[in-house]
Design a protein around this motif. Structure first.
Motif, PDB file in Angstrom:
ATOM      1  N   UNK A  96       0.510  -4.554  -5.306  1.00  0.00           N
ATOM      2  CA  UNK A  96      -0.768  -4.120  -4.732  1.00  0.00           C
ATOM      3  C   UNK A  96      -0.833  -4.429  -3.240  1.00  0.00           C
ATOM      4  N   UNK A  97      -0.376  -5.603  -2.843  1.00  0.00           N
ATOM      5  CA  UNK A  97      -0.398  -5.980  -1.431  1.00  0.00           C
ATOM      6  C   UNK A  97       0.535  -5.070  -0.619  1.00  0.00           C
ATOM      7  N   UNK A 102       1.118  -0.657   3.214  1.00  0.00           N
ATOM      8  CA  UNK A 102       1.606   0.693   3.524  1.00  0.00           C
ATOM      9  C   UNK A 102       0.452   1.623   3.896  1.00  0.00           C
ATOM     10  N   UNK A 103      -0.635   1.522   3.174  1.00  0.00           N
ATOM     11  CA  UNK A 103      -1.787   2.368   3.488  1.00  0.00           C
ATOM     12  C   UNK A 103      -2.361   2.015   4.855  1.00  0.00           C
ATOM     13  N   UNK A 104      -2.343   0.725   5.196  1.00  0.00           N
ATOM     14  CA  UNK A 104      -2.819   0.323   6.523  1.00  0.00           C
ATOM     15  C   UNK A 104      -1.864   0.801   7.607  1.00  0.00           C
ATOM     16  N   UNK A 105      -0.568   0.753   7.322  1.00  0.00           N
ATOM     17  CA  UNK A 105       0.419   1.167   8.325  1.00  0.00           C
ATOM     18  C   UNK A 105       0.367   2.670   8.570  1.00  0.00           C
ATOM     19  N   UNK A 106       0.063   3.460   7.573  1.00  0.00           N
ATOM     20  CA  UNK A 106       0.015   4.918   7.748  1.00  0.00           C
ATOM     21  C   UNK A 106      -1.364   5.406   8.172  1.00  0.00           C
ATOM     22  N   UNK A 107      -2.261   4.485   8.410  1.00  0.00           N
ATOM     23  CA  UNK A 107      -3.631   4.805   8.832  1.00  0.00           C
ATOM     24  C   UNK A 107      -4.375   5.566   7.756  1.00  0.00           C
ATOM     25  N   UNK A 108      -3.901   5.478   6.520  1.00  0.00           N
ATOM     26  CA  UNK A 108      -4.601   6.089   5.399  1.00  0.00           C
ATOM     27  C   UNK A 108      -5.847   5.264   5.078  1.00  0.00           C
ATOM     28  N   UNK A 109      -5.789   3.998   5.431  1.00  0.00           N
ATOM     29  CA  UNK A 109      -6.898   3.093   5.181  1.00  0.00           C
ATOM     30  C   UNK A 109      -7.118   2.269   6.438  1.00  0.00           C
TER      31      UNK A 109
END
Length: 180
Positions: A96-97, A102-109
């Protein structure tokens, strides 16, 4: 003619004494042999009882040892199951982490924080100006820099792993200390 008459007179008393000594020695030897048989039987019975007692003691000891070994194996099995559960929790948390990073790195989140309001007029959550692309009315929020968000996620990841490890240690201590 009798056998007693064949013995000269001066030796008749000695012969009678010798016969009496042979009779006494024979009866003593016979009694000694009979007592030896009886004593041997008693020793054999005692040896058999002793062997039976030792067999019972060894069987009881073996049963106790088997019982303790079964308890130890059951404890090891429970600990192994708990260890697998905690390992799975840790793996899931790490997954989960990693997804969150990954979501933070891709600016998805994007992570955001609520800003403190210094508005003395009231606690109205309606913004004074309209913001584009936002329908939800709520407190004013500021988005965090992705690098700072990654650091925060890393800190929470280490905290989550520590909590999972702590729960595993507590479960192990409880499992080992409580008799079953």
């Amino acid at each position: 003619m009798r056998l007693f008459d064949l013995i000269p007179a001066q030796f008749r008393i000695a012969a009678m004494g010798l016969v009496l000594v042979f009779l006494a020695a024979g009866s003593a030897a016979l009694a000694w042999t009979a007592q030896g048989w009886r004593y041997g039987q008693q020793l054999e019975r005692q040896a058999r009882l002793h062997a039976d007692t030792l067999t019972e003691i060894s069987l009881a000891g073996a049963a106790l040892q088997r019982n303790e070994q079964d308890k130890r194996l059951a404890l090891e099995r429970r600990l192994r199951d708990k260890d697998e559960i905690h390992h799975q929790e840790l793996t899931d948390e790490q997954t989960k982490q990693a997804r969150l990073r990954d979501r933070l790195a891709t600016a998805d989140l994007r992570l955001s924080v609520v800003l403190a309001t210094t508005d003395a007029s009231g606690s109205c959550s309606m913004p004074t100006t309209t913001a584009t692309g936002r329908v939800v009315h709520g407190p004013t929020r500021a988005q965090l820099d992705p690098a700072h968000a990654q650091r925060i996620i890393g800190i929470t990841d280490a905290g989550d792993q520590g909590l999972i490890a702590l729960r595993a240690c507590q479960a192990y201590a409880k499992e080992v200390s409580t008799p079953k």
